[in-house]
Design an enzyme around this catalytic site. Structure first.
Site, PDB file in Angstrom:
ATOM      1  N   HIS A  73       0.893  -1.197  -0.003  1.00  0.00           N
ATOM      2  CA  HIS A  73       0.052   0.011   0.005  1.00  0.00           C
ATOM      3  C   HIS A  73       0.890   1.358  -0.089  1.00  0.00           C
ATOM      4  CE1 HIS A  73      -3.734   1.758   0.138  1.00  0.00           C
ATOM      5  NE2 HIS A  73      -4.439   1.130   0.617  1.00  0.00           N
ATOM      6  N   ASP A 315      -8.998 -11.910 -18.040  1.00  0.00           N
ATOM      7  CA  ASP A 315      -8.390 -12.786 -18.824  1.00  0.00           C
ATOM      8  C   ASP A 315      -6.938 -13.043 -18.810  1.00  0.00           C
ATOM      9  OD1 ASP A 315      -7.770 -14.922 -20.376  1.00  0.00           O
ATOM     10  OD2 ASP A 315      -9.123 -14.556 -21.933  1.00  0.00           O
TER      11      ASP A 315
END
Length: 374
Positions: A73, A315
């Site tokens: 983060h 994908d």
């Protein structure tokens, strides 16, 4: 202090794992001991040597694949993390990058941006969306330690499109006149969660409670950050009220309070926040770190929205993904909203065990009135 990255070309870590179970045995990706084995295990006590990116590829017995991703983060917020994942999937499946990352962090420094267009500097600590608002503790207690040590559980709650529309209709029926735009999915679900938390925790009417939630301000600050800005451009804002006001009021009243905090995040406010942080000599208390994290739970809660992120259909060259869920929570009162394949919303929650059964009851109880309303 101010954290700095040492660009030493250490690279990312790629782990490979094999699971003797099938994907069906994971079920709907609800929390389970097996589920936690699908994500990288990290040593957060060694911050200096913690990898910025760790990927775990797990192959199931039935040839399905799970991709566990841990990204620091410190270098990226949710928007940037998903930007990375989306473009990675495009490249892996033979396509080209759609949106190139913009990596120059200096554009967010107050001394490098276009001067603000008039107006005095805003005192962020007295602002309606004050991100530094001190969090209240349970009345009668001297610290949050007792609440922090209580055992928690993680669960998934599901809302259909019909149930979401029902919440919106309830909020619109009692809509505050100044709120001209219909309440969003995030606003109505967050309002419902806040009220349910107060009821389930048995908070007394005088108990102050704070709702914290992050806002992506890439387009809010003027001039807007460049398209594809890669870094942290989000701010946790906080809204405070008493449990009594929330429970004796309507869903619309609570949604209006959340809307008010959102609308208060103006470009002027954001510039003031950037300047406020630049003046701090020690930023550790403002940083979201695993070795130190402010207790955000009872009587408070935090709600993050992943509703705009593409969970389904990514994908990587193996076929479209079935879905994506967060692997961990920041403790009691932590909620994450994300969409499902059918247009509904899944609420992933972490809550104190002694109250979670009541919370789930109150969460769904309201929908018993759907047929009466129809």
């Amino acid at each position: 202090g101010r954290m700095e990255l040492n660009c030493n070309s250490a690279g990312a870590q790629l782990l490979e794992a094999v699971c003797r179970e099938t994907l069906d045995q994971i079920g709907d990706l609800s929390p389970s001991p097996l589920f936690h084995n699908l994500v990288p295990s990290l040593n957060y006590n060694d911050m200096k040597n913690l990898p910025l990116l760790v990927i775990q590829v797990t192959k199931f017995k039935d040839e399905n694949i799970a991709l566990g991703i841990a990204i620091s983060h410190i270098i990226a917020d949710g928007q940037s993390a998903f930007h990375f994942i989306i473009e990675w999937a495009r490249l892996a499946s033979g396509n080209s990058i759609f949106t190139k990352p913009f990596l120059d962090r200096r554009v967010l420094r107050g001394d490098t941006r276009v001067p603000r267009s008039g107006g005095e500097r805003i005192d962020v600590n007295s602002h309606a969306a004050n991100p530094h608002l001190p969090l209240p503790i349970v009345i009668g207690k001297t610290s949050a330690k007792i609440q922090q040590e209580k055992k928690t559980s993680i669960d998934l709650l599901k809302l259909s499109t019909k149930e979401i529309e029902f919440l919106k209709s309830l909020a619109s029926d009692g809509m505050v006149p100044v709120m001209k735009r219909p309440y969003s999915t995030f606003e109505v679900i967050s309002a419902h969660l806040w009220r349910c938390a107060c009821r389930a925790r048995l908070l007394i009417h005088e108990q102050p409670t704070v709702l914290s939630f992050p806002i992506n301000f890439r387009k809010l600050i003027q001039p807007p950050l460049p398209v594809g800005y890669f870094g942290n451009a989000m701010l946790y804002i906080r809204s405070v009220d008493s449990s009594g006001n929330l429970l004796t009021g309507t869903l619309a009243n609570t949604a209006a309070k959340i809307r008010k905090a959102i609308l208060a995040v103006t470009s002027e406010f954001l510039y003031s926040e950037v300047e406020f942080l630049q003046m701090q000599t020690d930023l550790s208390k403002f940083q979201e770190r695993h070795d130190y994290m402010e207790y955000l739970g009872n009587p408070n809660l935090t709600i993050s929205s992943w509703l705009t992120f593409p969970f389904n259909g990514l994908d990587f060259g193996w076929g479209k993904s079935l879905g994506m869920v967060e692997a961990s929570h920041n403790g009691d009162g932590d909620f994450v909203l994300h969409g499902d394949r059918h247009g509904g919303v899944v609420v992933s929650m972490c809550f104190q065990e002694e109250y979670i059964k009541s919370f789930k009851y109150y969460f769904y109880e309201i929908f018993g009135d759907m047929n009466k309303k129809d």
